[in-house]
Design a protein around this motif. Structure first.
Motif, PDB file in Angstrom:
ATOM      1  N   ILE A 141       0.842  -1.203   0.000  1.00 17.38           N
ATOM      2  CA  ILE A 141       0.000   0.000   0.000  1.00 17.38           C
ATOM      3  C   ILE A 141       0.876   1.252   0.000  1.00 17.38           C
ATOM      4  N   THR A 142       1.902   1.250   0.850  1.00 16.36           N
ATOM      5  CA  THR A 142       2.800   2.401   0.936  1.00 16.36           C
ATOM      6  C   THR A 142       3.528   2.632  -0.380  1.00 16.36           C
ATOM      7  N   ASP A 143       4.039   1.557  -0.985  1.00 14.91           N
ATOM      8  CA  ASP A 143       4.729   1.682  -2.276  1.00 14.91           C
ATOM      9  C   ASP A 143       3.792   2.240  -3.347  1.00 14.91           C
ATOM     10  N   THR A 144       2.549   1.810  -3.330  1.00 15.88           N
ATOM     11  CA  THR A 144       1.578   2.295  -4.317  1.00 15.88           C
ATOM     12  C   THR A 144       1.417   3.801  -4.219  1.00 15.88           C
ATOM     13  N   ILE A 145       1.284   4.311  -2.999  1.00 15.07           N
ATOM     14  CA  ILE A 145       1.082   5.755  -2.816  1.00 15.07           C
ATOM     15  C   ILE A 145       2.357   6.520  -3.154  1.00 15.07           C
ATOM     16  N   ARG A 146       3.505   5.994  -2.770  1.00 12.65           N
ATOM     17  CA  ARG A 146       4.759   6.673  -3.113  1.00 12.65           C
ATOM     18  C   ARG A 146       4.936   6.752  -4.626  1.00 12.65           C
ATOM     19  N   ASN A 147       4.558   5.690  -5.318  1.00  9.50           N
ATOM     20  CA  ASN A 147       4.632   5.720  -6.776  1.00  9.50           C
ATOM     21  C   ASN A 147       3.680   6.758  -7.349  1.00  9.50           C
ATOM     22  N   THR A 148       2.504   6.880  -6.743  1.00  5.35           N
ATOM     23  CA  THR A 148       1.549   7.896  -7.194  1.00  5.35           C
ATOM     24  C   THR A 148       2.113   9.297  -7.002  1.00  5.35           C
ATOM     25  N   ILE A 149       2.731   9.510  -5.845  1.00  4.68           N
ATOM     26  CA  ILE A 149       3.327  10.822  -5.568  1.00  4.68           C
ATOM     27  C   ILE A 149       4.362  11.162  -6.630  1.00  4.68           C
ATOM     28  N   ARG A 150       5.238  10.192  -6.932  1.00  3.80           N
ATOM     29  CA  ARG A 150       6.289  10.446  -7.916  1.00  3.80           C
ATOM     30  C   ARG A 150       5.706  10.657  -9.312  1.00  3.80           C
ATOM     31  N   SER A 151       4.559  10.041  -9.586  1.00  2.00           N
ATOM     32  CA  SER A 151       3.985  10.151 -10.932  1.00  2.00           C
ATOM     33  C   SER A 151       3.386  11.526 -11.191  1.00  2.00           C
ATOM     34  N   THR A 219      20.624  14.125   1.649  1.00  2.00           N
ATOM     35  CA  THR A 219      21.170  14.304   0.305  1.00  2.00           C
ATOM     36  C   THR A 219      20.122  13.936  -0.730  1.00  2.00           C
ATOM     37  N   ASP A 220      20.464  14.125  -1.993  1.00  2.07           N
ATOM     38  CA  ASP A 220      19.500  13.827  -3.052  1.00  2.07           C
ATOM     39  C   ASP A 220      19.339  12.319  -3.207  1.00  2.07           C
ATOM     40  N   GLN A 221      18.270  11.919  -3.894  1.00  4.49           N
ATOM     41  CA  GLN A 221      17.918  10.504  -3.991  1.00  4.49           C
ATOM     42  C   GLN A 221      18.995   9.679  -4.688  1.00  4.49           C
ATOM     43  N   ALA A 222      19.592  10.226  -5.741  1.00  5.08           N
ATOM     44  CA  ALA A 222      20.603   9.482  -6.487  1.00  5.08           C
ATOM     45  C   ALA A 222      21.829   9.209  -5.613  1.00  5.08           C
ATOM     46  N   THR A 223      22.342  10.243  -4.935  1.00  3.91           N
ATOM     47  CA  THR A 223      23.515  10.075  -4.073  1.00  3.91           C
ATOM     48  C   THR A 223      23.204   9.152  -2.908  1.00  3.91           C
ATOM     49  N   GLN A 272      11.118   6.010 -24.067  1.00  8.52           N
ATOM     50  CA  GLN A 272      11.811   5.521 -22.889  1.00  8.52           C
ATOM     51  C   GLN A 272      12.054   6.630 -21.866  1.00  8.52           C
ATOM     52  N   ALA A 273      12.228   7.859 -22.321  1.00  6.98           N
ATOM     53  CA  ALA A 273      12.468   8.952 -21.392  1.00  6.98           C
ATOM     54  C   ALA A 273      11.264   9.200 -20.494  1.00  6.98           C
ATOM     55  N   ASP A 274      10.098   8.756 -20.925  1.00  9.11           N
ATOM     56  CA  ASP A 274       8.875   8.975 -20.164  1.00  9.11           C
ATOM     57  C   ASP A 274       8.502   7.747 -19.344  1.00  9.11           C
ATOM     58  N   SER A 275       9.349   6.721 -19.338  1.00 10.02           N
ATOM     59  CA  SER A 275       9.052   5.497 -18.606  1.00 10.02           C
ATOM     60  C   SER A 275       9.507   5.635 -17.154  1.00 10.02           C
ATOM     61  N   PRO A 276       8.708   5.154 -16.207  1.00 11.24           N
ATOM     62  CA  PRO A 276       9.136   5.200 -14.807  1.00 11.24           C
ATOM     63  C   PRO A 276      10.310   4.260 -14.562  1.00 11.24           C
ATOM     64  N   THR A 277      11.188   4.636 -13.650  1.00 14.93           N
ATOM     65  CA  THR A 277      12.362   3.839 -13.310  1.00 14.93           C
ATOM     66  C   THR A 277      12.309   3.494 -11.829  1.00 14.93           C
ATOM     67  N   PHE A 278      12.489   2.210 -11.511  1.00  9.85           N
ATOM     68  CA  PHE A 278      12.375   1.724 -10.142  1.00  9.85           C
ATOM     69  C   PHE A 278      13.718   1.250  -9.611  1.00  9.85           C
ATOM     70  N   HIS A 279      13.893   1.456  -8.292  1.00  9.32           N
ATOM     71  CA  HIS A 279      15.014   0.876  -7.570  1.00  9.32           C
ATOM     72  C   HIS A 279      14.427  -0.069  -6.528  1.00  9.32           C
ATOM     73  N   PRO A 280      15.024  -1.260  -6.298  1.00 11.56           N
ATOM     74  CA  PRO A 280      14.414  -2.252  -5.414  1.00 11.56           C
ATOM     75  C   PRO A 280      14.151  -1.795  -3.984  1.00 11.56           C
ATOM     76  N   ARG A 282      14.412   1.970  -3.049  1.00 13.29           N
ATOM     77  CA  ARG A 282      13.881   3.327  -3.059  1.00 13.29           C
ATOM     78  C   ARG A 282      12.527   3.411  -3.758  1.00 13.29           C
ATOM     79  N   GLY A 283      12.181   2.392  -4.540  1.00  8.26           N
ATOM     80  CA  GLY A 283      10.919   2.425  -5.275  1.00  8.26           C
ATOM     81  C   GLY A 283      11.036   3.254  -6.543  1.00  8.26           C
ATOM     82  N   LEU A 284       9.977   3.968  -6.879  1.00 12.30           N
ATOM     83  CA  LEU A 284       9.973   4.797  -8.080  1.00 12.30           C
ATOM     84  C   LEU A 284      10.886   6.004  -7.878  1.00 12.30           C
ATOM     85  N   LEU A 285      11.855   6.178  -8.766  1.00 18.24           N
ATOM     86  CA  LEU A 285      12.835   7.261  -8.631  1.00 18.24           C
ATOM     87  C   LEU A 285      12.319   8.553  -9.258  1.00 18.24           C
TER      88      LEU A 285
END
Length: 473
Positions: A141-151, A219-223, A272-280, A282-285
């Protein structure tokens, strides 16, 4: 074939009626605790929670948590109707929804589009696709909402440099906000302090009363993703805690190689630039994190062949393991939320009994549940096409756990929804900006005439003809 359903709501479930009555009674109790009258809305919260504690025996933080959850539910009309008609979710699920939603930026929480998106995605997640399906865990449930936020958060700003990423800029507003030119720039620059460093990471240090020191890095998500990857690698190599691993990386002469698996859709004909990218983990980046991490990508692997790849050894190859993580995302044992990156790849048919080391015969299980399965405490069957796991219980019943990773069929449908939402978001922002410009246009034309500056022979003020001031669209 039986219709899709949830295992806890099945008519043959002997606990169903008791569970429904318990959840409904609990829900209605918390609804009765809400300060709905105008007299109580302004009441001191501490006094109100003290009164509730005296009457229901629940501590203040639990009262706050549950009533906040109901406030969020009231902003999700479709989910609220679903909850009150099925009682599939308990208060713990609702609290996890509130906690995840509170992670969104304040400006986003004031946006009706955001709440509509959360409502839609939760209903999608809570629609079963298999008979006797397990209830989604709080982690799912939490991952679903976080993905929505990022979208939607990438397009949250009403204006952007690229019109395709938001509403077109308003020339009139830009003109009003333009700074007044400086008459003597050289003199002004000589009085200014030296420029500050650009915003970046933040290090917070706090001396605790017991003599310890608390060190916090923002720090930022990538770092952050790369740092945590290195910490996990060292912790695994040295069998130590993550805190000790971080200390080792900082103080000792340690070098480690970190492998980060990122999952991005590769559907043919899609941008592809518009495709969501996931990290195992962090979830949706965010788009910024994806742009930063993409520069460090050294290898791109297609998961199309990983689904059917096989090896003769007991241990799966890195390709097979990457596919299993991307499909399962968490431990597949009923009710377990442990991330698949920290799980073992378990053979459905044991390797010693001739079971192949391939995704169709494997699922990710945390070490504890892997051992329980090996002890033959519980059994399961894997659907080789969808990755869904059917758990077989000792009383002869069964339940289905649906795969939730980005490589699972249902998540692939969400990828298409993600692209559609980005387009809808652009249209929404553009329409909102147009409506605001039209409102300003109407206000300007409906404003009273200005006072005449010449008292005697002033020509009476006349509103310009409509053609001279057309609507801004």
């Amino acid at each position: 074939m039986a219709a899709p359903s949830w295992s806890v709501l099945d008519q043959s479930n002997k606990y169903r009626d008791v569970r429904q009555a318990k959840l409904q009674a609990e829900y209605e109790m918390w609804r009765s605790c809400q300060p709905v009258t105008s007299e109580r809305e302004g009441e001191d919260w501490t006094a109100l929670t003290a009164e509730l504690y005296a009457k229901i025996g629940v501590m203040k933080h639990h009262i706050t948590r549950n009533l906040d959850a109901l406030d969020v539910l009231d902003r999700l009309p479709r989910l609220k109707e679903f909850v009150e008609s099925t009682f599939l979710l308990d208060m713990n699920h609702l609290c996890s929804i509130e906690k995840a939603v509170s992670g969104a930026a304040f400006a986003l929480q004031e946006d009706p589009f955001f709440w509509k998106a959360v409502d839609e995605d939760l209903l999608e997640r809570l629609t079963p696709s298999r008979p006797l399906q397990l209830v989604p865990s709080t982690s799912t449930i939490t991952d679903t909402i976080r993905n929505t936020i990022r979208s939607v958060e990438e397009l949250a700003a009403p204006q952007s440099d690229a019109w395709g990423e938001g509403a077109p800029p308003d020339p009139e507003a830009a003109e009003k906000e333009r700074p007044i030119p400086c008459e003597n720039p050289g003199e002004l620059m000589s009085t200014l302090p030296p420029p500050e460093e650009p915003p970046g990471s933040t290090l917070i240090v706090e001396d605790l009363s017991n003599g310890d020191i608390r060190i916090e890095l923002i720090t930022d998500q990538a770092t952050g993703t790369q740092i945590l990857g290195a910490v996990d690698e060292v912790a695994g190599e040295r069998t130590c805690s993550k805190a000790d691993a971080l200390t080792t990386l900082i103080l000792d002469d340690v070098s480690t190689r970190v492998t980060l698996n990122l999952y991005q859709a590769e559907d043919e004909g899609e941008d592809q630039a518009d495709s969501p990218t996931f990290h195992p983990q962090r979830g949706l980046l965010t788009l910024q994190a994806v742009a930063a991490l993409r520069k460090r990508v050294t290898r791109t692997i297609s998961m199309r062949h990983a689904k059917t790849a096989a090896t003769g050894t007991y241990k799966p190859t890195s390709l097979i393991r990457a596919y299993l993580i991307g499909r399962d995302w968490i431990c597949r044992w009923p009710g377990c939320n442990r991330r698949a990156t920290h799980c073992d790849a378990d053979h459905h048919v044991n390797h010693a009994d001739g079971g192949p080391t391939t995704a169709a015969n494997m699922v990710m299980l945390c070490r504890h549940h892997h051992n329980r399965k090996t002890d033959d405490v519980i059994r399961y069957i894997v659907d080789q096409h969808s990755g869904d796991v059917t758990w077989l219980f000792a009383d002869g019943t069964y339940a289905v756990d649906e795969a939730t990773g980005p490589l699972a069929p249902k998540q692939k449908r969400w990828v298409r929804t993600y692209r559609q939402r980005r387009r809808a978001r652009r249209e929404y922002l553009a329409g909102q900006a147009a409506a605001e410009r039209f409102e300003r246009y109407q206000d300007r034309n409906n404003s009273p005439p200005p006072e005449p500056e010449k008292p005697d022979h002033q020509i009476p003020w006349m509103r310009p003809p409509p053609d001279d001031d057309p609507p801004p669209f």
